[in-house]
Design a protein around this motif. Structure first.
Motif, short mmCIF file in Angstrom:
data_model
loop_
_atom_site.label_atom_id
_atom_site.label_comp_id
_atom_site.label_asym_id
_atom_site.label_seq_id
_atom_site.Cartn_x
_atom_site.Cartn_y
_atom_site.Cartn_z
N GLY A 139 0.77 -1.23 0.00
CA GLY A 139 0.00 0.00 0.00
C GLY A 139 0.80 1.28 0.00
O GLY A 139 0.45 2.23 0.69
N PHE A 140 1.91 1.35 -0.75
CA PHE A 140 2.61 2.62 -0.88
C PHE A 140 1.65 3.66 -1.45
O PHE A 140 0.97 3.42 -2.43
N GLU A 141 1.64 4.81 -0.86
CA GLU A 141 0.74 5.87 -1.31
C GLU A 141 1.26 6.56 -2.56
O GLU A 141 0.48 6.99 -3.42
N HIS A 142 2.57 6.67 -2.67
CA HIS A 142 3.19 7.39 -3.78
C HIS A 142 3.95 6.41 -4.67
O HIS A 142 4.69 5.56 -4.17
N TYR A 143 3.80 6.57 -5.97
CA TYR A 143 4.44 5.63 -6.90
C TYR A 143 5.96 5.68 -6.81
O TYR A 143 6.64 4.69 -7.13
N GLU A 144 6.52 6.81 -6.36
CA GLU A 144 7.98 6.92 -6.26
C GLU A 144 8.55 5.83 -5.35
O GLU A 144 9.68 5.37 -5.56
N GLU A 145 7.78 5.40 -4.36
CA GLU A 145 8.27 4.36 -3.45
C GLU A 145 8.41 3.03 -4.18
O GLU A 145 9.32 2.24 -3.89
N TYR A 146 7.52 2.76 -5.13
CA TYR A 146 7.66 1.54 -5.94
C TYR A 146 8.82 1.66 -6.91
O TYR A 146 9.52 0.68 -7.17
N LEU A 147 9.02 2.85 -7.47
CA LEU A 147 10.16 3.04 -8.37
C LEU A 147 11.47 2.80 -7.63
O LEU A 147 12.39 2.19 -8.18
N PHE A 148 11.54 3.27 -6.40
CA PHE A 148 12.78 3.15 -5.64
C PHE A 148 12.99 1.73 -5.13
O PHE A 148 14.10 1.19 -5.16
#
Length: 387
Positions: A139-148
């Protein structure tokens, strides 16, 4: 973290009722072993990574298969001669679901399948977690967390930080897979090549330019790209060739299957650094297109994604060929929608005419919108796409 059910599991079990052998391939640590052990609880699980098992299978393949006549055999390509004996066994019985094979080296695995198991095995591909599989749990709120972070299962299962995971992953990949697939003598130069590829994520793949910057020949660059593709590190997104009365770009574009790995190779060490990095938009585009490919692979289908660009610079980031219609998709990492986001889509609709379906705009914001010229979808709602 308990077992996360993979979207491919349903199709994997189905194909095991139709073919005597099912082969599961994909990148190292994408979760292949966990999936097959969970899906086929009734079968013994045998790993050819185990030196004793590998020696048994190598020296006495008949005895090995008599001992394990109905099994999951992990990293099967490490014992290449066993494929011919499996062929003989399944031809005698004709029963579906006798063996489940896995392997993380596409070159070696498919060479043996082509030689011995053609027509006898279904071949499925498992990539790391999809957004659909992990988003509700992490449940990452921001896609940047998935990119990282990327999508490799171990990152989430063991709660490992990307800066701790990817150096070891790369060392394992280079030391094991690369040396197995291709006898590359200068590993340092190959590492440089890999980093240069990361810097070209989302760009047209000009092998001559890439080779010159790395100090290698065009032939070597072509060979090394093939190695990266066979290991499910990168993929080439082909251009859509139908003319629409326009001169089109014919080079493919280069993408990484996992944005976290690409971010690591780019030297990105924190979310704050990612926010202002020049490749942020390209990494987002890579993630979305790879999500489209994961959805296809998880249904046992090949990718039907392309891009479209004419010589004047009009472009569609992802063009999905559904056979009857072409579904154009714009991909923008920004969270605020502007009129510029629709220019390429509007242009393509005029060029394609009746071939095109209503376009989609995938963006970095949270809201979905029904607009007259396009459907606007949040990056986290790709499950709403009808293809």
């Amino acid at each position: 973290m308990s077992y996360i059910k993979r979207d491919l599991e349903k199709h994997l079990l189905y194909m095991a009722t139709k073919y005597p052998v099912v082969t599961l391939t994909g990148p190292r640590q994408s979760g292949k072993s966990t999936l097959v052990q969970h899906a086929f609880l009734e079968k013994p699980y045998i790993s050819c990574e185990d030196p004793d098992i590998r020696l048994f299978a190598d020296q006495d393949p008949r005895g090995f298969l008599q001992t394990y006549p109905n099994a999951v055999i992990d990293e099967a390509q490490k014992v290449p001669q066993i494929f011919s004996y499996i062929q003989t066994m399944v031809d005698k019985t004709g029963e579906p679901g006798q063996f489940v094979l896995t392997g993380s080296s596409d070159f070696l695995l498919f060479e043996k399948i082509t030689q011995s198991l053609a027509g006898r095995t279904a071949v499925l591909r498992l990539l790391p977690f999809s957004l659909n599989e992990i988003h509700d749990l992490k449940g990452f709120e921001h896609y940047e967390e998935y990119l990282f972070n990327g999508f490799y299962p171990r990152l989430y299962k063991m709660n490992i930080q990307p800066v701790d995971f990817y150096p070891g992953y790369m060392q394992t990949y280079i030391e094991r897979d690369v040396r197995t697939i291709k006898n590359i003598s200068n590993l340092g130069q190959f590492q440089l090549f890999l980093k240069m590829c990361a810097g070209r994520t989302g760009q047209l793949l000009n092998l001559s330019s890439l080779a010159n910057e790395c100090g290698i020949s065009h032939t070597t660059a072509k060979s090394w790209i093939s190695v990266l593709e066979a290991s499910y590190i990168v993929f080439r997104l082909p251009p859509y060739h139908e003319n629409f009365s326009k001169r089109l770009v014919k080079m493919p574009k280069l993408y990484f299957y996992d944005p976290g790995l690409a971010a690591y190779l780019l030297g990105i060490e924190s979310l704050a650094q990612l926010q202002t990095h020049y490749c942020k938009g390209a990494l987002f585009e890579s993630m979305i297109i790879c999500e489209m490919i994961k959805q296809r692979f998880n249904q046992g289908q090949s990718s039907n994604c392309y891009f479209w660009r004419d010589k004047t610079g009009h472009e569609i980031d992802c063009l999905v060929d559904n056979g009857e219609f072409l579904s154009p998709m714009g991909i923008k990492s920004g969270q605020t929608i502007t009129s510029n986001y629709f220019k390429g889509l509007d242009y393509f609709l005029k060029a394609a005419g009746s071939r095109a379906s209503k376009p989609y705009l995938i963006y970095g914001g949270a809201e979905n919108q029904h607009r007259s010229n396009a459907e606007v979808l949040s990056w986290s709602r790709l499950d709403k796409l009808p293809f």
